[in-house]
Design an enzyme around this catalytic site. Structure first.
Site, mmCIF file in Angstrom:
data_model
loop_
_atom_site.group_PDB
_atom_site.id
_atom_site.type_symbol
_atom_site.label_atom_id
_atom_site.label_comp_id
_atom_site.label_asym_id
_atom_site.label_seq_id
_atom_site.Cartn_x
_atom_site.Cartn_y
_atom_site.Cartn_z
ATOM 1 N N ARG A 153 8.596 6.428 7.455
ATOM 2 C CA ARG A 153 8.756 5.139 7.470
ATOM 3 C C ARG A 153 10.064 4.559 8.728
ATOM 4 O O ARG A 153 10.456 3.617 8.185
ATOM 5 C CB ARG A 153 9.593 3.591 6.328
ATOM 6 C CG ARG A 153 7.550 4.686 5.606
ATOM 7 C CD ARG A 153 6.704 3.593 5.450
ATOM 8 N NE ARG A 153 5.712 3.207 4.743
ATOM 9 C CZ ARG A 153 5.659 2.450 3.991
ATOM 10 N NH1 ARG A 153 5.757 1.936 3.761
ATOM 11 N NH2 ARG A 153 4.061 2.580 3.197
ATOM 12 N N ARG B 183 9.598 -2.253 8.337
ATOM 13 C CA ARG B 183 10.075 -3.720 8.214
ATOM 14 C C ARG B 183 11.241 -4.203 7.887
ATOM 15 O O ARG B 183 12.762 -4.335 8.396
ATOM 16 C CB ARG B 183 9.513 -4.212 7.122
ATOM 17 C CG ARG B 183 7.677 -4.869 6.792
ATOM 18 C CD ARG B 183 7.346 -5.009 6.133
ATOM 19 N NE ARG B 183 7.524 -4.007 4.727
ATOM 20 C CZ ARG B 183 6.828 -3.957 3.951
ATOM 21 N NH1 ARG B 183 6.952 -5.532 3.209
ATOM 22 N NH2 ARG B 183 7.428 -2.941 3.449
ATOM 23 N N ARG C 70 5.367 -8.341 13.565
ATOM 24 C CA ARG C 70 4.259 -8.721 13.006
ATOM 25 C C ARG C 70 3.987 -9.848 12.478
ATOM 26 O O ARG C 70 3.507 -10.097 11.635
ATOM 27 C CB ARG C 70 5.115 -7.866 11.423
ATOM 28 C CG ARG C 70 4.682 -6.542 11.073
ATOM 29 C CD ARG C 70 3.020 -6.220 10.944
ATOM 30 N NE ARG C 70 3.476 -6.248 9.253
ATOM 31 C CZ ARG C 70 2.714 -7.689 8.806
ATOM 32 N NH1 ARG C 70 1.709 -7.749 9.134
ATOM 33 N NH2 ARG C 70 2.287 -7.480 7.521
ATOM 34 N N ASP D 231 -1.625 3.977 8.862
ATOM 35 C CA ASP D 231 -1.328 3.856 7.922
ATOM 36 C C ASP D 231 -1.748 5.173 6.823
ATOM 37 O O ASP D 231 -3.650 5.572 7.066
ATOM 38 C CB ASP D 231 -1.719 2.688 6.927
ATOM 39 C CG ASP D 231 -0.924 2.792 5.359
ATOM 40 O OD1 ASP D 231 -0.142 2.119 5.248
ATOM 41 O OD2 ASP D 231 -2.024 2.408 4.851
ATOM 42 N N TYR E 257 -6.562 5.746 -4.344
ATOM 43 C CA TYR E 257 -6.278 4.971 -4.332
ATOM 44 C C TYR E 257 -7.888 4.722 -4.205
ATOM 45 O O TYR E 257 -7.621 2.750 -4.434
ATOM 46 C CB TYR E 257 -5.785 3.898 -2.291
ATOM 47 C CG TYR E 257 -4.788 4.567 -2.463
ATOM 48 C CD1 TYR E 257 -3.702 3.017 -2.939
ATOM 49 C CD2 TYR E 257 -3.299 4.807 -1.912
ATOM 50 C CE1 TYR E 257 -2.575 2.742 -2.519
ATOM 51 C CE2 TYR E 257 -2.595 4.920 -1.965
ATOM 52 C CZ TYR E 257 -1.529 3.702 -2.276
ATOM 53 O OH TYR E 257 0.171 3.845 -1.893
HETATM 54 O O1 CP3 Z 1 7.387 5.255 10.838
HETATM 55 C C1 CP3 Z 1 6.177 5.039 10.167
HETATM 56 O O2 CP3 Z 1 6.333 6.508 8.825
HETATM 57 C C2 CP3 Z 1 4.541 5.520 9.808
HETATM 58 C C3 CP3 Z 1 4.024 4.620 9.275
HETATM 59 C C4 CP3 Z 1 3.414 4.482 8.253
HETATM 60 C C5 CP3 Z 1 2.831 4.029 7.473
HETATM 61 N N1 CP3 Z 1 2.208 3.993 6.319
HETATM 62 C C6 CP3 Z 1 2.995 2.160 7.704
HETATM 63 C C7 CP3 Z 1 2.967 1.250 7.115
HETATM 64 C C8 CP3 Z 1 3.098 5.770 7.322
HETATM 65 C C9 CP3 Z 1 3.239 6.998 7.760
HETATM 66 C C10 CP3 Z 1 2.040 5.383 6.538
HETATM 67 C C11 CP3 Z 1 1.739 6.575 5.396
HETATM 68 C C12 CP3 Z 1 1.947 5.748 3.343
HETATM 69 N N2 CP3 Z 1 0.976 4.608 3.712
HETATM 70 C C13 CP3 Z 1 1.627 6.192 2.312
HETATM 71 C C14 CP3 Z 1 2.527 7.880 2.243
HETATM 72 C C15 CP3 Z 1 4.269 7.737 2.488
HETATM 73 C C16 CP3 Z 1 4.520 6.891 1.497
HETATM 74 O O3 CP3 Z 1 4.923 5.649 1.650
HETATM 75 O O4 CP3 Z 1 4.671 7.809 0.353
HETATM 76 C C17 CP3 Z 1 1.200 5.180 1.469
HETATM 77 C C18 CP3 Z 1 1.094 6.006 0.056
HETATM 78 C C19 CP3 Z 1 0.485 4.680 2.310
HETATM 79 C C20 CP3 Z 1 -0.323 3.343 1.889
HETATM 80 C C21 CP3 Z 1 0.532 2.053 1.764
HETATM 81 N N3 CP3 Z 1 0.835 0.886 2.953
HETATM 82 C C22 CP3 Z 1 1.509 0.831 0.929
HETATM 83 C C23 CP3 Z 1 1.468 1.437 -0.689
HETATM 84 C C24 CP3 Z 1 2.164 0.061 2.177
HETATM 85 C C25 CP3 Z 1 2.873 -0.989 0.896
HETATM 86 C C26 CP3 Z 1 3.748 -0.350 0.554
HETATM 87 C C27 CP3 Z 1 5.061 -1.452 1.607
HETATM 88 O O5 CP3 Z 1 6.050 -0.891 2.075
HETATM 89 O O6 CP3 Z 1 4.908 -2.802 1.506
HETATM 90 C C28 CP3 Z 1 1.153 -0.067 2.946
HETATM 91 C C29 CP3 Z 1 1.607 -1.261 3.945
HETATM 92 C C30 CP3 Z 1 2.896 -0.141 5.294
HETATM 93 N N4 CP3 Z 1 1.878 0.786 6.073
HETATM 94 C C31 CP3 Z 1 3.569 -0.591 5.991
HETATM 95 C C32 CP3 Z 1 3.889 -0.047 6.856
HETATM 96 C C33 CP3 Z 1 5.046 -0.443 7.901
HETATM 97 C C34 CP3 Z 1 3.947 -2.159 5.627
HETATM 98 C C35 CP3 Z 1 3.279 -2.871 5.757
HETATM 99 C C36 CP3 Z 1 3.621 -4.191 6.493
HETATM 100 O O7 CP3 Z 1 4.074 -4.197 8.463
HETATM 101 O O8 CP3 Z 1 3.473 -5.470 6.268
#
Ligand code: CP3
Length: 344
Positions: free
Chosen positions: A24, A28, A37, A73, A149
C-alpha cells in the site's frame, strides 16, 4: 538478469543494501493520491491505465524505493466474472450478491478479459517510465482470499460463511477454487506479459484457517498459481497474515519469497520457511511512533535478518492511511543506510 536489488534478493543473491518497498505504498496517506481521489473513484483509477500508472509512480517520485507495485485491487478480477464490487468509504469493499448458494458456482460465467486488460496496460506504461533497476511487481489475490470476499460479501472477522461453505459443500468449494485459480492465472499471465518483473499473491486472510484446513483445501490451489507463474520466469511472493503457526505450510506453496506479518520475529519466521527469501515485517503502526522507537524496531528486524541474502524489507501489512509521508521517507532511508553488508 537486470541488476535489481529487489530481484536479486528474490533469488537470495547478495545485494549492496537491503531492498525495500511497502505494501500500500500508493494510497490515502499521500496527499497527491487523495487529490486524485477527489476527482475519481477507486474503480475509475484502476480502470484507466494512465491514472493507475500515475498512482503507481507517486510513491516512487518521493522515495528511493526498490520496487513499484501496480495500482489495482485484488477484487478487480471478480468484475470479470460479472460480480458487482463497490468500495464504500469506511466500510471497505462490498460484493453485490454474496455467493452463498452452492448451485451458483456452476453458473459463474467465463471471465471477461476486458476487465483485466487496463491493469496490464498500466504495467506497460509504468515499466517504460521506471528505471530498469527498479522492479515492477504485479499482484493478485490468492484463491482463498478472493473466495472469502465472494462468499462473505465483504470484509469479515470470523469468516464464518466461508468456512461453513468449505465444510458443507466441498465439491462446490473445489469447483469455485478451480475457477478462481484459472482466473488468477490468466490475470497474472497478462501482467507478466505486459512487463511485471515479479508477482505477489495476497492471501491476506489465510490465517483464518487451521493449518490442516489450509493444507487440504487451499494450498493445492495456491501451489498451482505459483507454479504457472514461475513457468513464465518471474519470482512469486506469497503474502499472508496470521499464519505464524503454519509458515512452513505457506512455504510449501513453492514461492521464492514468503511475505510475513509482524506477529512473528523475522529470524524465527525464516527458520520456519527454510530455503526461501523472506519479505517483511515491520508493524505499520511503528510509522506512527516517535523516531527513536521506529529506529529500534527497524534495527531489530535488520539484526534478525543478519545480512543474509534474501531479505526484502517491507511492512507486515499495508501502510496505514494515518501515516505521514515524512515517516515513510525516513524509513526507506533508514533501511538502506542500516543494511548489513553481506560480509557482516
Ligand atoms: O500500493 C499498493 O499496495 C497497490 C494497491 C493495492 C490496493 N489494494 C488499492 C486499494 C493493493 C496491493 C491492494 C490489495 C488488497 N485489496 C488486499 C490485499 C492486501 C491487504 O491489505 O491485505 C485486500 C484484502 C484488498 C481489498 C480491499 N480494497 C480492502 C479491504 C479495501 C478497503 C480497506 C481500506 O484501506 O480502505 C480496499 C480499498 C483499497 N484498495 C484502497 C486502496 C488504495 C483504499 C480505498 C480508497 O482509495 O478509497
Amino acid at each position: 538478469m537486470v541488476d535489481s536489488r529487489f530481484l536479486r534478493a528474490c533469488c537470495r543473491q547478495p545485494t549492496d543494501k537491503t531492498p525495500v518497498w511497502l505494501m500500500r505504498q500508493a494510497g490515502r496517506y499521500l496527499p497527491e493520491y487523495r487529490a486524485l481521489r477527489e476527482r475519481y473513484s477507486l474503480l475509475d483509477l484502476c480502470r484507466h491505465p494512465e491514472l493507475a500508472a500515475e498512482v503507481t509512480l507517486q510513491p516512487l517520485r518521493r522515495f528511493p524505493l526498490d520496487a513499484a507495485i501496480v495500482f489495482a485491487d485484488i477484487l478487480l478480477p471478480l468484475l470479470a466474472l460479472g460480480i458487482e464490487v463497490t468500495f464504500v468509504a469506511g466500510d471497505g469493499p462490498v460484493i453485490g450478491q454474496p455467493l452463498r448458494d452452492p448451485i451458483t458456482v456452476s453458473r459463474l460465467p467465463d471471465p471477461d478479459e476486458t476487465e483485466l486488460v487496463p491493469v496490464a496496460e498500466a504495467i506497460r506504461i509504468v515499466r517504460q517510465e521506471l528505471p530498469p533497476e527498479i522492479a515492477l511487481i504485479g499482484f493478485a489475490g490468492a484463491p482463498f482470499t478472493l473466495a472469502s470476499y465472494l462468499i462473505e460479501g465483504g470484509s469479515s472477522r470470523q469468516f464464518l460463511e466461508t468456512k461453513r461453505f468449505l465444510l458443507r459443500y466441498r465439491t462446490e468449494w473445489e469447483l469455485l477454487l478451480q475457477q478462481l485459480t484459472d482466473l488468477t492465472i490468466r490475470y497474472l499471465r497478462l501482467q507478466v506479459v505486459a512487463g511485471a518483473d515479479a508477482v505477489q499473491l495476497f492471501d491476506s486472510w489465510a490465517g483464518a484457517l487451521a493449518p490442516a484446513l489450509y493444507r487440504e483445501a487451499v494450498l493445492p490451489w495456491t501451489q498451482r498459481v505459483v507454479r504457472e507463474i514461475q513457468s513464465l520466469g518471474v519470482p512469486v511472493i506469497v503474502f499472508s497474515t496470521g499464519t505464524a503457526g503454519f509458515l512452513d505450510v505457506v512455504a510449501a506453496t513453492g514461492a521464492e519469497v514468503i511475505g510475513v506479518d509482524w506477529r512473528i520475529e523475522l529470524d524465527w519466521a525464516w527458520q520456519l520457511i527454510g530455503n526461501r527469501a523472506i519479505q517483511g515485517n515491520l508493524d505499520p503502526v511503528w510509522l506512527l511512533a516517535p523516531r527513536s522507537d521506529l529506529n529500534r524496531a527497524v534495527q531489530d528486524i535488520l539484526r534478525r535478518a543478519g545480512g543474509r541474502p534474501g531479505h526484502i524489507f517491507n511492512l507486515g501489512h499495508g501502510v496505514l492511511p494515518e501515516t505521514s509521508p515524512d515517516q515513510v521517507a525516513y524509513l526507506v532511508e533508514l533501511v538502506h543506510e542500516w543494511s548489513f553488508s553481506p560480509q557482516d
